[in-house]
Design a protein around this motif. Sequence first.
Motif, PDB file in Angstrom:
ATOM      1  N   ARG A   1      -4.246  -4.703   1.753  1.00 35.72           N
ATOM      2  CA  ARG A   1      -3.502  -5.096   2.908  1.00 35.72           C
ATOM      3  C   ARG A   1      -4.325  -5.727   3.972  1.00 35.72           C
ATOM      4  O   ARG A   1      -3.511  -6.704   4.583  1.00 35.72           O
ATOM      5  CB  ARG A   1      -2.679  -3.727   3.702  1.00 35.72           C
ATOM      6  CG  ARG A   1      -1.737  -4.087   4.644  1.00 35.72           C
ATOM      7  CD  ARG A   1      -0.657  -3.068   4.849  1.00 35.72           C
ATOM      8  NE  ARG A   1      -1.362  -1.623   5.404  1.00 35.72           N
ATOM      9  CZ  ARG A   1      -0.834  -0.491   5.560  1.00 35.72           C
ATOM     10  NH1 ARG A   1       0.613  -0.457   5.083  1.00 35.72           N
ATOM     11  NH2 ARG A   1      -1.380   0.580   5.802  1.00 35.72           N
TER      12      ARG A   1
ATOM     13  N   TYR B   1      -7.355   2.416  -4.545  1.00 32.99           N
ATOM     14  CA  TYR B   1      -8.657   1.805  -3.989  1.00 32.99           C
ATOM     15  C   TYR B   1      -9.908   3.068  -3.836  1.00 32.99           C
ATOM     16  O   TYR B   1     -10.735   2.760  -3.313  1.00 32.99           O
ATOM     17  CB  TYR B   1      -8.501   1.184  -2.805  1.00 32.99           C
ATOM     18  CG  TYR B   1      -7.559  -0.235  -3.179  1.00 32.99           C
ATOM     19  CD1 TYR B   1      -8.290  -1.211  -3.460  1.00 32.99           C
ATOM     20  CD2 TYR B   1      -6.197  -0.173  -2.989  1.00 32.99           C
ATOM     21  CE1 TYR B   1      -7.174  -2.178  -3.527  1.00 32.99           C
ATOM     22  CE2 TYR B   1      -5.355  -0.958  -3.175  1.00 32.99           C
ATOM     23  CZ  TYR B   1      -5.970  -2.001  -3.708  1.00 32.99           C
ATOM     24  OH  TYR B   1      -5.102  -3.417  -3.685  1.00 32.99           O
TER      25      TYR B   1
ATOM     26  N   TRP C   1      -0.512  -0.141   9.803  1.00 34.88           N
ATOM     27  CA  TRP C   1      -0.919   1.088   9.116  1.00 34.88           C
ATOM     28  C   TRP C   1      -0.737   2.505  10.082  1.00 34.88           C
ATOM     29  O   TRP C   1      -1.022   3.529   9.843  1.00 34.88           O
ATOM     30  CB  TRP C   1      -2.602   1.380   8.985  1.00 34.88           C
ATOM     31  CG  TRP C   1      -3.353   1.194  10.145  1.00 34.88           C
ATOM     32  CD1 TRP C   1      -3.447   1.939  11.465  1.00 34.88           C
ATOM     33  CD2 TRP C   1      -4.313   0.113  10.494  1.00 34.88           C
ATOM     34  NE1 TRP C   1      -4.442   1.474  12.256  1.00 34.88           N
ATOM     35  CE2 TRP C   1      -5.120   0.333  11.898  1.00 34.88           C
ATOM     36  CE3 TRP C   1      -5.105  -0.795   9.848  1.00 34.88           C
ATOM     37  CZ2 TRP C   1      -6.144  -0.214  12.218  1.00 34.88           C
ATOM     38  CZ3 TRP C   1      -6.004  -1.492  10.426  1.00 34.88           C
ATOM     39  CH2 TRP C   1      -6.616  -1.251  11.556  1.00 34.88           C
TER      40      TRP C   1
ATOM     41  N   ASP D   1     -11.580  -4.559   0.276  1.00 38.46           N
ATOM     42  CA  ASP D   1     -10.599  -3.617   0.066  1.00 38.46           C
ATOM     43  C   ASP D   1     -10.839  -2.164  -0.133  1.00 38.46           C
ATOM     44  O   ASP D   1     -10.159  -1.117   0.206  1.00 38.46           O
ATOM     45  CB  ASP D   1     -10.050  -4.154  -1.248  1.00 38.46           C
ATOM     46  CG  ASP D   1      -9.170  -5.393  -1.127  1.00 38.46           C
ATOM     47  OD1 ASP D   1      -9.069  -5.896  -0.129  1.00 38.46           O
ATOM     48  OD2 ASP D   1      -8.923  -5.879  -2.258  1.00 38.46           O
TER      49      ASP D   1
ATOM     50  N   SER E   1      -7.302  -0.497   0.988  1.00 40.36           N
ATOM     51  CA  SER E   1      -6.165  -1.112   0.303  1.00 40.36           C
ATOM     52  C   SER E   1      -6.584  -2.682   0.481  1.00 40.36           C
ATOM     53  O   SER E   1      -7.462  -3.062   1.153  1.00 40.36           O
ATOM     54  CB  SER E   1      -4.928  -0.836   0.787  1.00 40.36           C
ATOM     55  OG  SER E   1      -4.574  -1.352   2.087  1.00 40.36           O
TER      56      SER E   1
ATOM     57  N   ASP F   1      -5.572   4.296   0.378  1.00 37.70           N
ATOM     58  CA  ASP F   1      -4.644   4.224  -0.849  1.00 37.70           C
ATOM     59  C   ASP F   1      -5.375   4.602  -2.004  1.00 37.70           C
ATOM     60  O   ASP F   1      -6.620   4.144  -2.197  1.00 37.70           O
ATOM     61  CB  ASP F   1      -4.195   2.832  -1.238  1.00 37.70           C
ATOM     62  CG  ASP F   1      -3.100   2.704  -2.369  1.00 37.70           C
ATOM     63  OD1 ASP F   1      -3.109   3.706  -3.149  1.00 37.70           O
ATOM     64  OD2 ASP F   1      -2.414   1.820  -2.427  1.00 37.70           O
TER      65      ASP F   1
ATOM     66  N   MET G   1       1.026  -1.324  -0.033  1.00 40.80           N
ATOM     67  CA  MET G   1       0.207  -0.200   0.188  1.00 40.80           C
ATOM     68  C   MET G   1       0.761   1.201  -0.003  1.00 40.80           C
ATOM     69  O   MET G   1       1.955   1.439   0.920  1.00 40.80           O
ATOM     70  CB  MET G   1      -0.775  -0.331   1.093  1.00 40.80           C
ATOM     71  CG  MET G   1      -1.936   1.415   1.514  1.00 40.80           C
ATOM     72  SD  MET G   1      -2.685   1.082   3.080  1.00 40.80           S
ATOM     73  CE  MET G   1      -3.210   2.959   2.910  1.00 40.80           C
ATOM     74  N   THR G   2       0.635   2.156  -0.788  1.00 37.45           N
ATOM     75  CA  THR G   2       1.193   3.482  -0.750  1.00 37.45           C
ATOM     76  C   THR G   2       0.871   4.123   0.251  1.00 37.45           C
ATOM     77  O   THR G   2      -0.129   3.923   1.154  1.00 37.45           O
ATOM     78  CB  THR G   2       0.925   4.160  -2.032  1.00 37.45           C
ATOM     79  OG1 THR G   2      -0.305   4.539  -2.150  1.00 37.45           O
ATOM     80  CG2 THR G   2       1.286   3.441  -3.381  1.00 37.45           C
TER      81      THR G   2
END
Length: 427
Positions: free
Chosen positions: A391, A206, A409, A384, A389, A203, A1-2
């Motif tokens: 994750r 998404y 996170w 998601d 995301s 993110d 994830m960014t």
Amino acid sequence: MTGPTGLSRRGLLAAGGGALAAAAAGAGPAAADAPPGRANGRAPGHQVRTGFDRLAADGYALLDGARVGVVTNPTGITAEARHIVDVMHADERVDLVAVFGPEHGFRGTAQAGGSEGRYDDPATGLPVYDTYLKSGQPLADVFTASGVDTVVFDIQDVGARFYTYIWTLYDCMAAAALAGKRFVVLDRPNPVTGRAALGPVLDRAYATFVGREPIAQAHGMTVAELARLFAGEFLTRPVALETVAVTGWRRAGFFDTTGLPWVPPSPNMPTPDTALVYSGTCLFEGTNLSEGRGTTRPFELLGAEGVDGRWAEAVNALGLPGVRFREAYFAPTFSKFQGRTVGGVQLMVHDREVFDPVRTGIALLVTARRSWSGFAWRADQWIDKLTGSARVRTMIDAGADVDEVTGAWEADLAAFRAVREEYLLYR
């Protein structure tokens, strides 16, 4: 994830609200994020004045000479429980020419994923335009066609990123900028407090209507604060934004301390207790378990066919602060498992000061997957979109525990909290 891309720190594009915002009692330098558990010391029943009540008390001076359209729903009421559209329509000082309805509609008759469409309001004769799932130029065209020059927003939020009214706010601000309209936000308290931002940050890959921009899952802000954040960080075109703050509310105040009447913001948000758990348990929309829709306790009852008492035992064993879990059986009247008896849990929050809804939601997902062999994510990977995301889903599938998932996170959340701080209006 960014990371939380888009948090540019380029500052406010609008100072927000003039004298009405600046004079708000409790406004000023905001306290840093406080952990759940810090009491506010205010007596139950303390009277809060909403942005609309202050606007009206000022004789609608902010709207003088404007052709006004209002984005609202059944929550747009006065302290005396009169709808603001009815009040303004009857007042010759306001030139109210249009109403704009969000998801569920202006009068609130539509279920999740629906709206009321275009019609003339029987009570006032005003044209009601549908904003649901409209954005960009098409929504700007709606504002232009309505003949308004000032768009007013007044809707009660519940503090979760995936509650769509805040993205109606975002889309309407962006459309107002395109159409050259002034935008006024009438603030209301965050009913689950504004103490802290919690949970994963979206993110942008998404992004959907349950999350347009990188904010935390439980944002801990009011709609006026979010409007300031949207204008200062995310909108690509400046908007003529003004905000009218509430008075008498502090960040640690729950809804029942405000003295304001509660109107369900949507059909499955019947009480402030629902809002308290929603930012965590709404994640079950992304699974094959019922999130309690079709019961009298949506988002507090969770379950599925084949689930037994082992789930309640497993989640109680974690000792989560402020909440216990009762083995529960229920038969939803609509939505998942309609008319069928399912087993599961009921959340029972006994100390809201220390209750963490997002951590609790993750704990429920982790234990549900481990204790019930039939657990599955929705095929469209909706989880998601809700968590922002892939994750959370991939970590739980890989066997991560609650601390591992929530710890993943923290860096993104810390960055969001720092940016959020710049836009807070209340201590």
